[in-house]
Write a protein that holds these residues in place. Sequence first.
Motif, PDB file in Angstrom:
ATOM      1  N   ARG A 139       0.910  -1.197   0.033  1.00  0.00           N
ATOM      2  CA  ARG A 139      -0.132  -0.072   0.126  1.00  0.00           C
ATOM      3  C   ARG A 139       0.971   1.584   0.049  1.00  0.00           C
ATOM      4  NH1 ARG A 139      -4.642  -1.190   2.235  1.00  0.00           N
ATOM      5  NH2 ARG A 139      -5.641   0.786   0.663  1.00  0.00           N
ATOM      6  N   VAL A 140       0.307   2.370  -0.690  1.00  0.00           N
ATOM      7  CA  VAL A 140       0.745   4.038  -0.873  1.00  0.00           C
ATOM      8  C   VAL A 140       0.038   5.022   0.001  1.00  0.00           C
ATOM      9  CG1 VAL A 140       2.433   2.966  -2.503  1.00  0.00           C
ATOM     10  CG2 VAL A 140       0.879   4.217  -2.354  1.00  0.00           C
ATOM     11  N   MET A 141       0.331   5.721   0.166  1.00  0.00           N
ATOM     12  CA  MET A 141       0.519   6.875   0.516  1.00  0.00           C
ATOM     13  C   MET A 141       0.758   8.566   0.128  1.00  0.00           C
ATOM     14  SD  MET A 141      -0.720   6.983   4.829  1.00  0.00           S
ATOM     15  CE  MET A 141      -1.956   7.901   5.086  1.00  0.00           C
ATOM     16  N   THR A 142       0.273   9.588  -0.422  1.00  0.00           N
ATOM     17  CA  THR A 142       1.125  10.187  -0.926  1.00  0.00           C
ATOM     18  C   THR A 142       1.458  11.176  -0.062  1.00  0.00           C
ATOM     19  OG1 THR A 142      -0.732  12.168  -1.216  1.00  0.00           O
ATOM     20  CG2 THR A 142      -0.482  10.246  -3.045  1.00  0.00           C
ATOM     21  N   TYR A 143       2.685  12.358  -0.498  1.00  0.00           N
ATOM     22  CA  TYR A 143       3.226  13.236   0.338  1.00  0.00           C
ATOM     23  C   TYR A 143       1.992  14.089   1.242  1.00  0.00           C
ATOM     24  CZ  TYR A 143       7.313  11.720  -2.128  1.00  0.00           C
ATOM     25  OH  TYR A 143       8.189  10.881  -2.459  1.00  0.00           O
ATOM     26  N   GLY A 144       1.261  14.644   0.125  1.00  0.00           N
ATOM     27  CA  GLY A 144      -0.147  14.954   0.716  1.00  0.00           C
ATOM     28  C   GLY A 144      -0.875  14.296   1.845  1.00  0.00           C
ATOM     29  N   ASP A 145      -1.169  13.280   1.201  1.00  0.00           N
ATOM     30  CA  ASP A 145      -2.359  12.444   2.523  1.00  0.00           C
ATOM     31  C   ASP A 145      -1.257  12.397   3.884  1.00  0.00           C
ATOM     32  OD1 ASP A 145      -3.678  11.468   0.784  1.00  0.00           O
ATOM     33  OD2 ASP A 145      -2.253   8.857  -0.245  1.00  0.00           O
ATOM     34  N   ILE A 146      -0.131  12.372   3.769  1.00  0.00           N
ATOM     35  CA  ILE A 146       0.454  12.230   4.827  1.00  0.00           C
ATOM     36  C   ILE A 146       0.482  13.489   5.582  1.00  0.00           C
ATOM     37  CG2 ILE A 146       3.029  11.736   6.627  1.00  0.00           C
ATOM     38  CD1 ILE A 146       3.737   9.115   4.616  1.00  0.00           C
ATOM     39  N   ALA A 147       0.043  14.780   5.194  1.00  0.00           N
ATOM     40  CA  ALA A 147       0.309  15.817   5.402  1.00  0.00           C
ATOM     41  C   ALA A 147      -1.145  16.575   6.400  1.00  0.00           C
ATOM     42  CB  ALA A 147       1.193  16.521   4.539  1.00  0.00           C
ATOM     43  N   PRO A 199       2.593  19.618   1.688  1.00  0.00           N
ATOM     44  CA  PRO A 199       3.278  17.512   0.573  1.00  0.00           C
ATOM     45  C   PRO A 199       4.849  18.323   0.045  1.00  0.00           C
ATOM     46  CG  PRO A 199       1.273  18.010  -0.660  1.00  0.00           C
ATOM     47  CD  PRO A 199       1.883  19.199   0.688  1.00  0.00           C
ATOM     48  N   ARG A 200       5.521  18.811   0.313  1.00  0.00           N
ATOM     49  CA  ARG A 200       6.530  19.635   0.030  1.00  0.00           C
ATOM     50  C   ARG A 200       7.359  20.024   1.170  1.00  0.00           C
ATOM     51  NH1 ARG A 200       8.057  22.857  -4.407  1.00  0.00           N
ATOM     52  NH2 ARG A 200       6.121  23.241  -6.038  1.00  0.00           N
ATOM     53  N   GLN A 201       6.594  19.738   3.063  1.00  0.00           N
ATOM     54  CA  GLN A 201       7.505  19.179   4.020  1.00  0.00           C
ATOM     55  C   GLN A 201       7.288  17.680   3.929  1.00  0.00           C
ATOM     56  OE1 GLN A 201       4.778  21.647   3.882  1.00  0.00           O
ATOM     57  NE2 GLN A 201       5.732  23.386   4.358  1.00  0.00           N
ATOM     58  N   VAL A 202       6.608  17.195   3.643  1.00  0.00           N
ATOM     59  CA  VAL A 202       6.910  15.783   3.874  1.00  0.00           C
ATOM     60  C   VAL A 202       7.813  15.697   3.196  1.00  0.00           C
ATOM     61  CG1 VAL A 202       5.330  12.985   3.419  1.00  0.00           C
ATOM     62  CG2 VAL A 202       3.679  15.068   4.870  1.00  0.00           C
ATOM     63  N   GLY A 203       7.840  15.769   1.977  1.00  0.00           N
ATOM     64  CA  GLY A 203       8.777  15.386   0.774  1.00  0.00           C
ATOM     65  C   GLY A 203      10.415  15.585   1.302  1.00  0.00           C
ATOM     66  N   VAL A 250       4.596   8.403  -1.580  1.00  0.00           N
ATOM     67  CA  VAL A 250       4.816   8.763  -3.331  1.00  0.00           C
ATOM     68  C   VAL A 250       4.268   9.894  -3.413  1.00  0.00           C
ATOM     69  CG1 VAL A 250       4.662   5.790  -3.732  1.00  0.00           C
ATOM     70  CG2 VAL A 250       3.189   7.686  -4.048  1.00  0.00           C
ATOM     71  N   ARG A 251       4.603  10.053  -4.726  1.00  0.00           N
ATOM     72  CA  ARG A 251       4.019  11.452  -5.883  1.00  0.00           C
ATOM     73  C   ARG A 251       1.953  10.967  -6.042  1.00  0.00           C
ATOM     74  NH1 ARG A 251       7.923  12.933 -10.063  1.00  0.00           N
ATOM     75  NH2 ARG A 251       9.855  13.887  -8.861  1.00  0.00           N
ATOM     76  N   SER A 252       1.217  11.778  -6.092  1.00  0.00           N
ATOM     77  CA  SER A 252       0.139  11.667  -6.709  1.00  0.00           C
ATOM     78  C   SER A 252      -0.452  11.171  -7.594  1.00  0.00           C
ATOM     79  CB  SER A 252      -0.690  12.911  -5.745  1.00  0.00           C
ATOM     80  OG  SER A 252      -0.293  13.696  -6.860  1.00  0.00           O
ATOM     81  N   ASP A 253       0.417  11.365  -8.554  1.00  0.00           N
ATOM     82  CA  ASP A 253       0.389  10.683  -9.963  1.00  0.00           C
ATOM     83  C   ASP A 253       0.679   9.261 -10.011  1.00  0.00           C
ATOM     84  OD1 ASP A 253       2.678  11.371 -10.240  1.00  0.00           O
ATOM     85  OD2 ASP A 253       2.715  12.056 -11.782  1.00  0.00           O
ATOM     86  N   GLY A 254       1.488   8.624  -9.044  1.00  0.00           N
ATOM     87  CA  GLY A 254       1.993   7.354  -8.962  1.00  0.00           C
ATOM     88  C   GLY A 254       2.863   6.863  -9.800  1.00  0.00           C
TER      89      GLY A 254
END
Length: 121
Positions: free
Chosen positions: A25-33, A41-45, A61-65
């Motif tokens: 499974r994955v979460m996006t940077y934005g999902d975690i934030a 997303p940038r802070q998580v990245g 991951v990035r939101s576009d996969g």
Amino acid sequence: MGRMEELPEYAERVLDVTELIPPGRVMTYGDIAEWLGEGGPRQVGRVMALYGGAVPWWRVVRSDGTLLPGHELEALGNYRAEGTPLREAPPAAEGHVPRINMRLARWDGGDGGGAIDDAHT
């Protein structure tokens, strides 16, 4: 080996969430934030770039996969080993690597991963 002792508090929280994402499974940077209720997303990245080597970084991951540039082959090996749903590149796309099938792989913190929900309360 463990993590460094002097991690910033935000970085520690990002890495804690990353460790809870189930294999495959994955979460996006934005999902975690969004889940943490702070940063973006940038802070998580940035946290992942600086400290992510000690956790399953390929699950963020990035939101576009698309796979992380420069780490595609290592990430792809992990995705295949974990059974992460992928969208294979078409034959005409020579040199292109698969993308993550975000519709199937994206994790919201539920479905068998109650630890994230418990940690969030």
